[in-house]
Design a protein around this motif. Structure first.
Motif, PDB file in Angstrom:
ATOM      1  N   ASP A  33       2.775   0.053   9.957  1.00 20.42           N
ATOM      2  CA  ASP A  33       2.791  -0.144   8.503  1.00 20.42           C
ATOM      3  C   ASP A  33       4.056  -0.861   8.057  1.00 20.42           C
ATOM      4  N   CYS A  34       4.946  -1.166   8.989  1.00 19.16           N
ATOM      5  CA  CYS A  34       6.227  -1.779   8.651  1.00 19.16           C
ATOM      6  C   CYS A  34       6.044  -3.229   8.206  1.00 19.16           C
ATOM      7  N   THR A  35       6.902  -3.667   7.311  1.00 17.66           N
ATOM      8  CA  THR A  35       6.867  -5.058   6.871  1.00 17.66           C
ATOM      9  C   THR A  35       7.554  -5.941   7.901  1.00 17.66           C
ATOM     10  N   LYS A  36       7.341  -7.257   7.771  1.00 18.56           N
ATOM     11  CA  LYS A  36       8.025  -8.194   8.667  1.00 18.56           C
ATOM     12  C   LYS A  36       9.532  -8.034   8.536  1.00 18.56           C
ATOM     13  N   LYS A  46      19.291  -8.673  10.911  1.00 19.01           N
ATOM     14  CA  LYS A  46      19.306  -9.580   9.755  1.00 19.01           C
ATOM     15  C   LYS A  46      18.174  -9.214   8.805  1.00 19.01           C
ATOM     16  N   LYS A  47      18.462  -9.320   7.496  1.00 17.58           N
ATOM     17  CA  LYS A  47      17.452  -8.976   6.501  1.00 17.58           C
ATOM     18  C   LYS A  47      16.467 -10.108   6.246  1.00 17.58           C
ATOM     19  N   GLU A  48      16.880 -11.349   6.469  1.00 21.37           N
ATOM     20  CA  GLU A  48      15.994 -12.483   6.228  1.00 21.37           C
ATOM     21  C   GLU A  48      15.305 -12.886   7.519  1.00 21.37           C
ATOM     22  N   GLU A  49      13.988 -12.921   7.483  1.00 20.81           N
ATOM     23  CA  GLU A  49      13.192 -13.198   8.661  1.00 20.81           C
ATOM     24  C   GLU A  49      12.923 -14.698   8.828  1.00 20.81           C
ATOM     25  N   LYS A  50      12.810 -15.431   7.750  1.00 20.70           N
ATOM     26  CA  LYS A  50      12.661 -16.892   7.706  1.00 20.70           C
ATOM     27  C   LYS A  50      11.479 -17.422   8.519  1.00 20.70           C
ATOM     28  N   ARG A  71      -4.469  -5.758  10.493  1.00 22.54           N
ATOM     29  CA  ARG A  71      -3.183  -5.080  10.446  1.00 22.54           C
ATOM     30  C   ARG A  71      -3.224  -4.027   9.351  1.00 22.54           C
ATOM     31  N   LYS A  72      -2.584  -2.893   9.589  1.00 22.54           N
ATOM     32  CA  LYS A  72      -2.499  -1.848   8.570  1.00 22.54           C
ATOM     33  C   LYS A  72      -1.694  -2.381   7.396  1.00 22.54           C
ATOM     34  N   ARG A  73      -2.171  -2.154   6.211  1.00 24.17           N
ATOM     35  CA  ARG A  73      -1.450  -2.636   5.035  1.00 24.17           C
ATOM     36  C   ARG A  73      -1.253  -1.513   4.038  1.00 24.17           C
ATOM     37  N   VAL A  74      -0.107  -1.539   3.429  1.00 26.66           N
ATOM     38  CA  VAL A  74       0.190  -0.594   2.358  1.00 26.66           C
ATOM     39  C   VAL A  74       0.354  -1.427   1.098  1.00 26.66           C
ATOM     40  N   SER A  75      -0.525  -1.205   0.138  1.00 24.96           N
ATOM     41  CA  SER A  75      -0.454  -2.012  -1.077  1.00 24.96           C
ATOM     42  C   SER A  75       0.365  -1.305  -2.150  1.00 24.96           C
ATOM     43  N   MET A  76       0.978  -2.102  -2.986  1.00 21.55           N
ATOM     44  CA  MET A  76       1.767  -1.585  -4.097  1.00 21.55           C
ATOM     45  C   MET A  76       0.811  -1.084  -5.180  1.00 21.55           C
TER      46      MET A  76
END
Length: 101
Positions: A33-36, A46-50, A71-76
């Motif tokens: 569930d983690c974001t890129k 690093k915080k920016e994945e680019k 992919r598992k997604r968690v929506s806002m």
């Protein structure tokens, strides 16, 4: 309860990852569930994945899985729209003056 993604120490720069390590990172991203950003920060610090993870996804042949939405997604949660402004008479709405030409 789901485990929170945690940042690990001893991170590398993007060019220092072997093909096997890149595949491990891509699989972890696609199966979690983690974001890129979280995954990238976990392995590189690093915080920016680019766009590097997306490049790796394409290079390693996981693009179809990524695009298929498996992919598992968690929506806002959706925000409620405040329509009170729309219901006001036009005299009570503030509109900035239009620029002079």
């Amino acid at each position: 309860m789901k485990e929170k993604c945690k940042v690990i120490l001893g991170q590398k720069r993007p060019g220092e990852f072997s093909r096997e390590e890149r595949e491990l990172i891509v699989k972890e991203y696609l199966n979690s569930d983690c974001t890129k950003r979280w995954i990238w920060e976990k392995y590189t610090g690093k915080k920016e994945e680019k766009g590097n993870l997306l490049v790796w996804i394409r290079q390693l042949g996981y693009e179809e899985l990524y695009l298929s939405g498996k992919r598992k997604r968690v929506s806002m949660p959706k925000k409620e729209i405040d329509e009170s402004f729309e219901n006001l008479p036009s005299e009570q709405k503030f509109f900035p003056p239009s620029p002079s030409l």
